[in-house]
Design a protein around this motif. Structure first.
Motif, short mmCIF file in Angstrom:
data_model
loop_
_atom_site.label_atom_id
_atom_site.label_comp_id
_atom_site.label_asym_id
_atom_site.label_seq_id
_atom_site.Cartn_x
_atom_site.Cartn_y
_atom_site.Cartn_z
N SER A 54 0.80 -1.23 0.00
CA SER A 54 0.00 0.00 0.00
C SER A 54 0.83 1.28 0.00
O SER A 54 0.27 2.37 -0.06
CB SER A 54 -0.93 0.01 1.22
N PHE A 55 2.14 1.17 0.10
CA PHE A 55 2.98 2.36 0.09
C PHE A 55 4.38 2.01 -0.40
O PHE A 55 4.73 0.84 -0.51
CB PHE A 55 3.05 3.01 1.48
N LYS A 90 2.16 7.12 -0.77
CA LYS A 90 0.98 6.32 -0.46
C LYS A 90 0.04 6.31 -1.66
O LYS A 90 0.03 7.26 -2.45
CB LYS A 90 0.24 6.89 0.75
N MET A 91 -0.76 5.28 -1.75
CA MET A 91 -1.73 5.18 -2.83
C MET A 91 -3.10 5.57 -2.30
O MET A 91 -3.49 5.17 -1.20
CB MET A 91 -1.73 3.78 -3.40
N ALA A 92 -3.82 6.38 -3.11
CA ALA A 92 -5.12 6.88 -2.68
C ALA A 92 -6.05 7.01 -3.88
O ALA A 92 -5.60 7.05 -5.03
CB ALA A 92 -4.95 8.24 -1.99
N PRO A 95 -5.64 11.35 -5.20
CA PRO A 95 -4.30 11.79 -4.80
C PRO A 95 -4.11 13.31 -4.84
O PRO A 95 -3.43 13.86 -3.97
CB PRO A 95 -3.37 11.10 -5.80
N MET A 98 -5.65 14.72 -1.71
CA MET A 98 -4.85 14.29 -0.55
C MET A 98 -3.53 15.07 -0.47
O MET A 98 -3.11 15.45 0.61
CB MET A 98 -4.58 12.79 -0.60
N ASN A 99 -2.88 15.31 -1.62
CA ASN A 99 -1.62 16.06 -1.62
C ASN A 99 -1.84 17.50 -1.18
O ASN A 99 -1.00 18.09 -0.52
CB ASN A 99 -0.97 16.02 -3.00
N GLU A 102 -2.45 17.32 2.71
CA GLU A 102 -1.36 16.76 3.51
C GLU A 102 -0.44 17.86 4.03
O GLU A 102 0.02 18.70 3.26
CB GLU A 102 -0.55 15.76 2.68
N TYR A 109 1.03 11.42 -2.33
CA TYR A 109 0.00 10.47 -2.74
C TYR A 109 -0.01 10.32 -4.26
O TYR A 109 0.16 11.29 -4.99
CB TYR A 109 -1.38 10.94 -2.27
N LYS A 112 -4.24 4.96 -7.10
CA LYS A 112 -4.10 3.51 -6.94
C LYS A 112 -3.83 2.80 -8.26
O LYS A 112 -3.20 1.76 -8.29
CB LYS A 112 -5.36 2.94 -6.29
#
Length: 179
Positions: A54-55, A90-92, A95, A98-99, A102, A109, A112
């Motif tokens: 997952s990362f 990390k995978m999201a 992304p 999330m970036n 963060e 991110y 996926k």
């Protein structure tokens, strides 16, 4: 990211575990970025990619050398590059969102469904950050054959002129300095 393919890593085909990539960054690599305050750079970056389901943990070790301008005398000065940096990828599902949200700059991110990761901007950033911010000839070189004596004399003269221009209203405060 500018998209030079030699800096893309196809991580989908990699097995879980640690994988190592080596990069040699010369002046040509930095030419696509804004003007730099260094030249004749030869940065050697070792990237250890630790892949998990997952990362990915990316560990950048920067070494090498570069020429910079001495902050004191203005002559060319060779400096050593060295530093270590880590990025957690990390995978999201979202992304970009999330970036933006963060707060930790060491977490990034990606979607996926991604199969490649481009490390070019991190190579640039970490190599640039590895160049010392304080760029001066060492104490034993100062005033030596590599130093610009004319610039040092000018600095000394300017320093003496500033001491002479001291405002007299502050003169009485000197007696309180050692209390």
């Amino acid at each position: 990211m500018s998209g030079r393919r030699e800096y893309e890593i196809a991580f989908v085909g990699l097995k879980p575990g640690v994988h190592e990539f080596n990069y040699e960054l010369l002046d040509k690599f930095f030419s696509v970025y804004p003007a730099q305050d260094f030249f004749n750079i030869n940065a050697k970056v070792t990237l250890q990619l630790e892949k998990s389901s997952s990362f990915m943990l990316l560990k950048f070790s920067v070494g090498g050398k570069s020429d910079v301008i001495c902050d004191r005398c203005g002559n060319t000065l060779a400096v050593q590059l060295w530093d270590d940096f880590e990025i957690l990828v990390k995978m999201a599902d979202e992304p970009d969102k999330m970036n933006e949200e963060e707060e930790d700059p060491d977490v990034f991110y990606i979607a996926k469904g991604e199969s490649h990761i481009n490390v070019e901007n991190w190579l640039y950033e970490f190599s640039t950050l590895s160049i010392p911010a304080y760029r001066m000839c060492s104490e034993n070189e100062m005033g030596g054959v590599k130093c610009n004596i004319a610039a040092l004399d000018m600095l000394k003269k300017m320093s003496e002129e500033n001491e002479e221009k001291t405002n007299p209203i502050w003169k009485g405060l000197d007696k309180f300095r050692n209390n």
